[in-house]
Design an enzyme around this catalytic site. Structure first.
Site, PDB file in Angstrom:
ATOM      1  N   TYR A 151       0.857  -1.185   0.000  1.00 46.16           N
ATOM      2  CA  TYR A 151       0.000   0.000   0.000  1.00 46.16           C
ATOM      3  C   TYR A 151       0.891   1.232   0.000  1.00 46.16           C
ATOM      4  CZ  TYR A 151      -4.023   2.913   1.506  1.00 46.16           C
ATOM      5  OH  TYR A 151      -5.037   3.856   1.612  1.00 46.16           O
ATOM      6  N   LYS A 179      -1.634  -1.437  -3.946  1.00 42.89           N
ATOM      7  CA  LYS A 179      -2.705  -0.450  -3.911  1.00 42.89           C
ATOM      8  C   LYS A 179      -2.028   0.908  -3.990  1.00 42.89           C
ATOM      9  CE  LYS A 179      -6.407   1.639  -1.191  1.00 42.89           C
ATOM     10  NZ  LYS A 179      -7.123   1.697   0.104  1.00 42.89           N
TER      11      LYS A 179
END
Length: 309
Positions: A151, A179
């Protein structure tokens, strides 16, 4: 759908271009009015999101208020949602903390609870240099049998996962996805061109742009309230109707702005709209504060205008 766990445990097996699905929702964590975890509400919300177009769910992330939920609540949420959506829907759960040891513990708990993958954010506040950041992610990747979605959100963590670091991390068979909230299109394209990492747009305004250059899909906050509309953007692109995909992305812009870029966190705006729609949400936990009446009414007006468009 490809079982993401098998991908992580078999380095010789080709990686899935969509290890966790395509249209993922960064799901809120429903609470009761007393502020306790609402597992029944989480089951109902998860089932509804899947019925309306999501093929994956990200739990215990930023929108899921992970900084204010306990380790036990995180695991209970995964187990409850798994029970609600069955085995064919990917569940990725946030395990990232500022402490490598704690992150490993959460990854092991996530595997036991029934998750398909873990979302690992850069350690925040301490701002580790790139070699320490790389070592952190590798230790987490080695800890469990679950595949890892990194992330990258430097605006919150203070630390960017640099493209060259991502390229090196992509060599590990358990690190399969990113992400992305980096706002660095050049860096993203460098990584896409040189690795098999599956990119997921973490900012709703970038869903189509990233998908058009080879991303796997999205992890959407706005999907909490309009999952079918988010899926429709990607559906149109997959069907070859790029003009329609662009139209749908642009049409969503006012709602995206109201929910993610108008001064209130996406958790707050999502819960305000879900509450107005009679769906499970409940209050947010401090230090966040629920949207006031004026803000909630404004969100509802933008939402209704979007649906009418």
């Amino acid at each position: 759908m490809t079982n993401a766990r098998d991908t992580a445990r078999s380095p010789r097996r080709p990686r899935s271009p969509r290890p966790f699905g395509r249209t993922l929702c960064a799901m809120v964590t429903p609470f009761t009015e007393a502020g306790t975890l609402d597992l029944d509400g989480a089951r109902r919300l998860a089932a509804q999101l899947v019925a309306e177009g999501c093929d994956g769910l990200v739990l215990n992330g930023t929108t899921g208020e992970s900084p204010t939920t306990t380790d036990r609540e995180k695991a209970e949420l995964v187990t409850a949602v798994r029970d609600a959506v069955g085995a064919d829907v990917s569940i990725v759960t946030g395990v990232g903390t500022a402490d490598t040891r704690h992150t490993v513990e959460l990854a092991l708990a996530a595997e036991k609870a029934g998750a398909d993958g873990v979302l690992v954010v850069s350690p925040y506040y301490s701002r580790p240099p790139q070699d320490a950041l790389e070592a952190h992610f590798l230790e987490v990747a080695e800890a469990s049998g679950l595949p890892v979605m990194l992330y990258d959100i430097p605006g919150r963590t203070g630390t960017r996962i640099e493209p060259e670091t991502l390229i090196r991390l992509a060599a590990h068979p358990a690190i399969v996805a990113v992400k992305d909230c980096s706002y660095d299109f050049l860096g993203i394209q460098k990584v896409l061109a040189r690795t098999e990492l599956a990119y997921y747009a973490g900012c709703d305004e970038h869903i189509l742009a990233l998908y058009a250059v080879g991303a796997a899909g999205c992890v959407s906050t706005v999907a909490n309230v309009v999952p079918s509309r988010v899926a429709a953007i990607l559906d149109a692109f997959d069907a070859g109707d790029t003009a329609r995909a662009a139209e749908l992305q642009l049409r969503a812009t006012p709602l995206i702005e109201a929910m993610t870029a108008a001064g209130l966190p996406g958790t707050v705006t999502s819960k305000a709209l879900l509450t107005a729609l009679g769906r499970p949400a409940g209050p947010v936990r401090a230090p966040l504060r629920s949207a006031g009446r004026e803000a909630a009414d404004g969100l509802r007006a933008v939402y209704e205008e979007f649906l009418a468009g």
